[in-house]
Scaffold this motif. Sequence first.
Motif, PDB file in Angstrom:
ATOM      1  N   PHE A 224       0.805  -1.218   0.000  1.00 46.40           N
ATOM      2  CA  PHE A 224       0.000   0.000   0.000  1.00 46.40           C
ATOM      3  C   PHE A 224       0.842   1.275   0.000  1.00 46.40           C
ATOM      4  N   ALA A 225       2.091   1.176  -0.373  1.00 50.54           N
ATOM      5  CA  ALA A 225       2.989   2.338  -0.343  1.00 50.54           C
ATOM      6  C   ALA A 225       2.402   3.496  -1.135  1.00 50.54           C
ATOM      7  N   ALA A 226       2.279   4.646  -0.475  1.00 46.61           N
ATOM      8  CA  ALA A 226       1.806   5.856  -1.144  1.00 46.61           C
ATOM      9  C   ALA A 226       2.963   6.524  -1.869  1.00 46.61           C
ATOM     10  N   SER A 227       2.644   7.579  -2.621  1.00 52.83           N
ATOM     11  CA  SER A 227       3.668   8.212  -3.462  1.00 52.83           C
ATOM     12  C   SER A 227       4.833   8.744  -2.643  1.00 52.83           C
ATOM     13  N   GLY A 228       4.571   9.244  -1.429  1.00 50.32           N
ATOM     14  CA  GLY A 228       5.665   9.763  -0.607  1.00 50.32           C
ATOM     15  C   GLY A 228       6.681   8.692  -0.286  1.00 50.32           C
ATOM     16  N   PHE A 229       6.205   7.505   0.138  1.00 47.26           N
ATOM     17  CA  PHE A 229       7.131   6.417   0.443  1.00 47.26           C
ATOM     18  C   PHE A 229       7.804   5.909  -0.825  1.00 47.26           C
ATOM     19  N   ARG A 230       7.076   5.863  -1.931  1.00 53.09           N
ATOM     20  CA  ARG A 230       7.689   5.425  -3.197  1.00 53.09           C
ATOM     21  C   ARG A 230       8.829   6.349  -3.592  1.00 53.09           C
ATOM     22  N   ASP A 231       8.661   7.655  -3.360  1.00 60.52           N
ATOM     23  CA  ASP A 231       9.752   8.594  -3.657  1.00 60.52           C
ATOM     24  C   ASP A 231      10.988   8.285  -2.828  1.00 60.52           C
ATOM     25  N   PHE A 232      10.779   7.942  -1.550  1.00 61.16           N
ATOM     26  CA  PHE A 232      11.913   7.565  -0.708  1.00 61.16           C
ATOM     27  C   PHE A 232      12.604   6.313  -1.248  1.00 61.16           C
ATOM     28  N   THR A 233      11.816   5.329  -1.703  1.00 59.60           N
ATOM     29  CA  THR A 233      12.433   4.097  -2.198  1.00 59.60           C
ATOM     30  C   THR A 233      13.233   4.337  -3.474  1.00 59.60           C
ATOM     31  N   ARG A 234      12.790   5.304  -4.286  1.00 58.99           N
ATOM     32  CA  ARG A 234      13.578   5.625  -5.481  1.00 58.99           C
ATOM     33  C   ARG A 234      14.953   6.134  -5.086  1.00 58.99           C
ATOM     34  N   ILE A 235      14.996   7.060  -4.130  1.00 61.03           N
ATOM     35  CA  ILE A 235      16.279   7.589  -3.678  1.00 61.03           C
ATOM     36  C   ILE A 235      17.105   6.488  -3.025  1.00 61.03           C
ATOM     37  N   ALA A 236      16.455   5.633  -2.230  1.00 60.30           N
ATOM     38  CA  ALA A 236      17.160   4.591  -1.493  1.00 60.30           C
ATOM     39  C   ALA A 236      17.698   3.490  -2.403  1.00 60.30           C
ATOM     40  N   ALA A 237      17.296   3.475  -3.667  1.00 59.96           N
ATOM     41  CA  ALA A 237      17.821   2.484  -4.610  1.00 59.96           C
ATOM     42  C   ALA A 237      19.193   2.860  -5.143  1.00 59.96           C
ATOM     43  N   SER A 238      19.737   3.998  -4.717  1.00 56.74           N
ATOM     44  CA  SER A 238      21.016   4.484  -5.225  1.00 56.74           C
ATOM     45  C   SER A 238      22.170   3.591  -4.806  1.00 56.74           C
ATOM     46  N   ASP A 239      23.293   3.754  -5.499  1.00 55.33           N
ATOM     47  CA  ASP A 239      24.461   2.900  -5.307  1.00 55.33           C
ATOM     48  C   ASP A 239      24.989   2.965  -3.868  1.00 55.33           C
ATOM     49  N   PRO A 240      25.055   1.835  -3.150  1.00 55.96           N
ATOM     50  CA  PRO A 240      25.449   1.875  -1.736  1.00 55.96           C
ATOM     51  C   PRO A 240      26.902   2.257  -1.505  1.00 55.96           C
ATOM     52  N   THR A 241      27.814   1.808  -2.358  1.00 52.99           N
ATOM     53  CA  THR A 241      29.229   2.148  -2.166  1.00 52.99           C
ATOM     54  C   THR A 241      29.458   3.633  -2.345  1.00 52.99           C
ATOM     55  N   MET A 242      28.863   4.201  -3.381  1.00 54.55           N
ATOM     56  CA  MET A 242      29.028   5.626  -3.625  1.00 54.55           C
ATOM     57  C   MET A 242      28.513   6.446  -2.450  1.00 54.55           C
ATOM     58  N   TRP A 243      27.311   6.099  -1.953  1.00 52.68           N
ATOM     59  CA  TRP A 243      26.712   6.904  -0.892  1.00 52.68           C
ATOM     60  C   TRP A 243      27.370   6.675   0.462  1.00 52.68           C
ATOM     61  N   ARG A 244      27.850   5.480   0.715  1.00 47.93           N
ATOM     62  CA  ARG A 244      28.656   5.278   1.925  1.00 47.93           C
ATOM     63  C   ARG A 244      29.847   6.219   1.932  1.00 47.93           C
ATOM     64  N   ASP A 245      30.538   6.299   0.802  1.00 43.67           N
ATOM     65  CA  ASP A 245      31.716   7.168   0.699  1.00 43.67           C
ATOM     66  C   ASP A 245      31.338   8.638   0.828  1.00 43.67           C
ATOM     67  N   VAL A 246      30.202   9.026   0.250  1.00 45.93           N
ATOM     68  CA  VAL A 246      29.752  10.419   0.372  1.00 45.93           C
ATOM     69  C   VAL A 246      29.505  10.766   1.837  1.00 45.93           C
ATOM     70  N   PHE A 247      28.761   9.919   2.534  1.00 44.87           N
ATOM     71  CA  PHE A 247      28.449  10.197   3.941  1.00 44.87           C
ATOM     72  C   PHE A 247      29.719  10.333   4.775  1.00 44.87           C
ATOM     73  N   LEU A 248      30.650   9.414   4.596  1.00 46.75           N
ATOM     74  CA  LEU A 248      31.850   9.415   5.426  1.00 46.75           C
ATOM     75  C   LEU A 248      32.813  10.536   5.049  1.00 46.75           C
ATOM     76  N   ASN A 249      32.775  10.979   3.791  1.00 45.23           N
ATOM     77  CA  ASN A 249      33.710  12.014   3.357  1.00 45.23           C
ATOM     78  C   ASN A 249      33.141  13.419   3.454  1.00 45.23           C
ATOM     79  N   ASN A 250      31.862  13.533   3.823  1.00 48.29           N
ATOM     80  CA  ASN A 250      31.298  14.845   4.157  1.00 48.29           C
ATOM     81  C   ASN A 250      30.719  14.784   5.567  1.00 48.29           C
ATOM     82  N   ARG A 251      31.420  14.084   6.423  1.00 44.23           N
ATOM     83  CA  ARG A 251      30.932  13.747   7.761  1.00 44.23           C
ATOM     84  C   ARG A 251      30.500  14.969   8.570  1.00 44.23           C
TER      85      ARG A 251
END
Length: 300
Positions: A224-251
């Motif tokens: 029953f995911a509404a559009s708001g949650f679907r938008d979050f899942t689109r963003i959350a589908a991004s590359d995990p290695t890239m975003w791990r590095d972004v988070f840690l390098n802009n800590r």
Amino acid sequence: MGEAAPSRAPFRRLALIGVGLIGSSIARAAKEKGGIADEVVATARSAATRDTVRRLGIVDRVEDTPEATVTGADCVMLCAPVGAYADIAAAIAPHLARDAVLTDVGSTKGSVLRDVGPHVPDGVHFVPAHPIAGTEHSGPEAGFATLFEGRYAILTPPPGTDEAAVAKVEALWRAAGSMVEVMEPAHHDKVFAIVSHLPHLIAFTICGTADDLEDESRQAVLRFAASGFRDFTRIAASDPTMWRDVFLNNREALLEMTQRFTEDMTAMARAVRWGDNGYIEDKIERGRRIRRGLIELKQA
């Protein structure tokens, strides 16, 4: 026989280190649009990715190592996750041509100056950059030539960088369809902590929260995911290695924005608890205003 027409591209040979979404889109733009480089050479960490790039035919040549890829190139673009930059820079430094331009596409800039800057040889021009474009997809097959059209590319050259080198990188991104701005690296990282890095952090977290629910509730969330949650899942589908590095390098900047968001979220929850209509409506209206502003700027 007449002489060949002079190239209108800012670079003769562009070397791409990494051929994911951004790298493969640059390669496609160079081939389909022109005006970026006369020749594009590329490499990737895995043999499977290199074979995919060869099969796609989006570059002129694929090399097996970064060192071979940068040899003879007058522009080298790092398109790998930012956490890999230091090792890549150390490996390619002895092979960079004099007067070559070294640039990148990473979304953190302070860490790029820290990790790459010390390895840049004398006579090589270092012009970090960040194209503000992307999708939730990754890999060489995800790229497309129009990815950068109408989007910003931010340049963060260190003080004293050769102006002609900066102009060439600007010309490259304009040829790809981007609008170009120059920004100080620390300011860049603070801005993108709020407009890019924090939204991704929230998206990964809220999807993790949903995944941690008991099985019956989790299945209902997916059904029953509404559009708001679907938008979050689109963003959350991004590359995990890239975003791990972004988070840690802009800590530092990311933690500052996370703290501010946490305080604001607590205030909003308090307003909901106590029925503070005015506070809730003000927050909603401000959100609507920001959305309208993005639409007016053609960035939505």
